[in-house]
Design an enzyme around this catalytic site. Structure first.
Site, PDB file in Angstrom:
ATOM      1  N   LYS A  36      -6.600  12.755 -25.751  1.00 58.92           N
ATOM      2  CA  LYS A  36      -7.595  11.928 -26.423  1.00 58.92           C
ATOM      3  C   LYS A  36      -6.915  11.082 -27.493  1.00 58.92           C
ATOM      4  O   LYS A  36      -6.053  11.567 -28.226  1.00 58.92           O
ATOM      5  CB  LYS A  36      -8.658  12.832 -27.049  1.00 58.92           C
ATOM      6  CG  LYS A  36      -9.811  12.095 -27.722  1.00 58.92           C
ATOM      7  CD  LYS A  36     -10.840  13.102 -28.225  1.00 58.92           C
ATOM      8  CE  LYS A  36     -12.022  12.434 -28.889  1.00 58.92           C
ATOM      9  NZ  LYS A  36     -13.046  13.413 -29.311  1.00 58.92           N
TER      10      LYS A  36
ATOM     11  N   SER B  54     -17.418  12.552 -27.702  1.00 59.12           N
ATOM     12  CA  SER B  54     -16.509  11.438 -27.881  1.00 59.12           C
ATOM     13  C   SER B  54     -15.256  11.540 -27.022  1.00 59.12           C
ATOM     14  O   SER B  54     -14.465  10.595 -26.964  1.00 59.12           O
ATOM     15  CB  SER B  54     -16.109  11.365 -29.361  1.00 59.12           C
ATOM     16  OG  SER B  54     -15.462  12.559 -29.766  1.00 59.12           O
TER      17      SER B  54
ATOM     18  N   SER C 181     -18.519  17.228 -28.487  1.00 58.00           N
ATOM     19  CA  SER C 181     -17.694  16.205 -27.844  1.00 58.00           C
ATOM     20  C   SER C 181     -16.736  16.695 -26.776  1.00 58.00           C
ATOM     21  O   SER C 181     -16.011  15.904 -26.182  1.00 58.00           O
ATOM     22  CB  SER C 181     -16.896  15.443 -28.912  1.00 58.00           C
ATOM     23  OG  SER C 181     -17.767  14.791 -29.796  1.00 58.00           O
TER      24      SER C 181
END
Length: 444
Positions: A80, A149, A173
């Site tokens: 990420k 996210s 997330s």
């Protein structure tokens, strides 16, 4: 899809270790799948095929010379784009950090390299890990959100672009995008994985998590990341658990499940409610319905209050540098968090301990809580990443949680089942999750 990519990460690892599969073969297959699916899905924020192949060739050379190899030898891992990578862009989902190249790897990246993983690239995140979405689309239907996210990491694993990926969870997330994209998403106990070198949004909530195609794959990736680092005061100096061994082990007795509806149950899609009802019935005497105490009714609001207050402090420097380059959503979040009274914030923080105390009686009787991983299938549209109301309580309490891709909507979109374990009992949670997957497969 290349048959290599259809193998589970643990089987890929075993073939790489034995020499039946070379790291360059797996890396080439991943790059080919990315080339095929990326235009539609948009999972990657940064990718360099030459860098990927350099790592793969070096790992193959290491093994050919009879040198020791790590537990993740040759496995590509997506990161990420809030996890620092030395000399590689880490933009945190905001134009204010465009072109930023950290000078040092995050703790987790150092551990991945030591374990022999291939750093595949940086996956798309929402703006500063909040709600303003990135470019990623749901791989099952591009008209639907992939969640957030950790959108890029979940979508990349769901597509077979990589077998494994890292994400983060502040409220929902990891678990929510895993549910929407149909993969396993595992959020360990708070503080178990040091966050040194990871964007800090809400330090009392932020947790690293992993994505994989199976429970054992998630255990394989997570295990080397446990430990202590002085850069993260939340990390504890305790022995790392043998997660993969525990997850793959036979349960000594059949696990006991506590089905909980959660305060947000009435907002769940009827398909999710029906699917969980069928799962509860399939488990029979192994699953009881348990009512959460009234204390939990306000838990989602308390978790969000803590998140917004800490976010306002963490991201003030972004507002000062270039408020106009932040989305209206982020600007409002910073403003709202800045208006929270210190008394209200401190009281909210105290509630996490009270909720954990209330759950002790439940965990004394049951191995895990069973509930929805999301309100239902991924919503239509890309403007909203979905509700975290089925995840935030457990993040607030610091409990380990996992989403399992066990349900499907009539439209063909996946829906995840969430299991939640006692704090610090990550291995048992993973073993119970694997047991449930096997139980349903045998019952089919």
């Amino acid at each position: 899809m290349d048959p290599i990519l259809q193998l589970d990460a643990v089987e890929q690892r075993d073939r790489l270790a034995s020499g039946a599969l070379r790291a360059v073969e797996l890396a080439e297959a991943c790059l080919a799948e990315i080339e095929r699916r990326e235009p539609e899905v948009g999972a990657w924020a940064w990718l360099d095929g030459d860098y990927v192949m350099q790592q793969a060739r070096a790992l193959d050379d290491l093994r050919s010379r009879g040198r020791p190899i790590g537990p993740l030898h040759g496995l590509p891992v997506g990161l990420k784009d809030v996890i620092d990578t030395a000399k590689i862009p880490t933009a945190n989902g905001t134009p204010l950090d465009a072109g930023r190249k950290p000078g040092e790897d995050a703790f987790a990246v150092k551990r991945l390299k030591q374990a022999g993983a291939i750093i595949m690239g940086k996956t798309v995140t929402t703006e500063l890990m909040l709600r303003h979405p990135g470019k990623t689309r749901n791989p099952h239907n591009p008209a639907h959100t992939p969640g957030g996210s950790s959108s890029g990491s979940a979508a990349a694993v769901a597509c077979g672009m990589v077998p494994l990926a890292l994400g983060t969870q502040t409220l929902g997330s990891v678990v929510r995008p895993a549910s929407y994209c149909g993969v396993v998403g595992f959020k360990p106990t708070f503080g178990a994985l040091p966050r040194t070198g990871v964007l800090s949004q809400a330090p009392s909530l932020d947790t690293l998590g992993v994505f994989a195609g199976s429970v054992t794959g998630a255990a394989l990736l997570a295990e080397p990341l446990y430990g202590h680092d002085a850069g993260d005061p939340a990390s504890s100096l305790t022995p790392a658990p043998r997660l993969l061994e525990t997850a793959a082990a036979r349960a000594p007795v059949k696990p006991a499940f506590a089905f909980v509806r959660q305060p947000a149950w009435d907002t769940a899609d009827p398909e999710m409610q029906e699917g969980l009802g069928e799962l509860r019935d399939a488990l029979g005497d192994l699953c009881d319905e348990v009512d959460l105490p009234r204390h939990f009714d306000e838990a989602n609001k308390l978790a969000e209050l803590v998140q917004m207050t800490e976010l306002a402090k963490s991201f003030q420097h972004y507002a000062r540098r270039g408020r106009e380059q932040l989305s209206p959503t982020m600007q409002k979040a910073i403003d709202d968090g800045g208006r929270v009274l210190a008394y209200d914030y401190l009281v909210a923080r105290d509630w996490a301990g009270l909720l954990n105390d209330a759950l002790e009686a439940v965990f004394h009787r049951y191995d895990v809580l069973l509930t929805a991983a999301s309100p239902g299938p991924a919503p239509v549209g890309l403007e909203w990443t979905g509700s975290a109301d089925f995840n935030s309580i457990w993040t607030f309490c610091g409990l380990p949680a996992i989403s399992l891709p066990l349900l499907q909507s009539e439209s063909g979109l996946p829906m995840g089942v969430q299991l939640v374990g006692r704090r610090g009992d990550d291995g048992r949670l993973l073993r119970t999750a694997r047991w449930l997957v096997d139980f349903l497969a045998e019952s089919a």
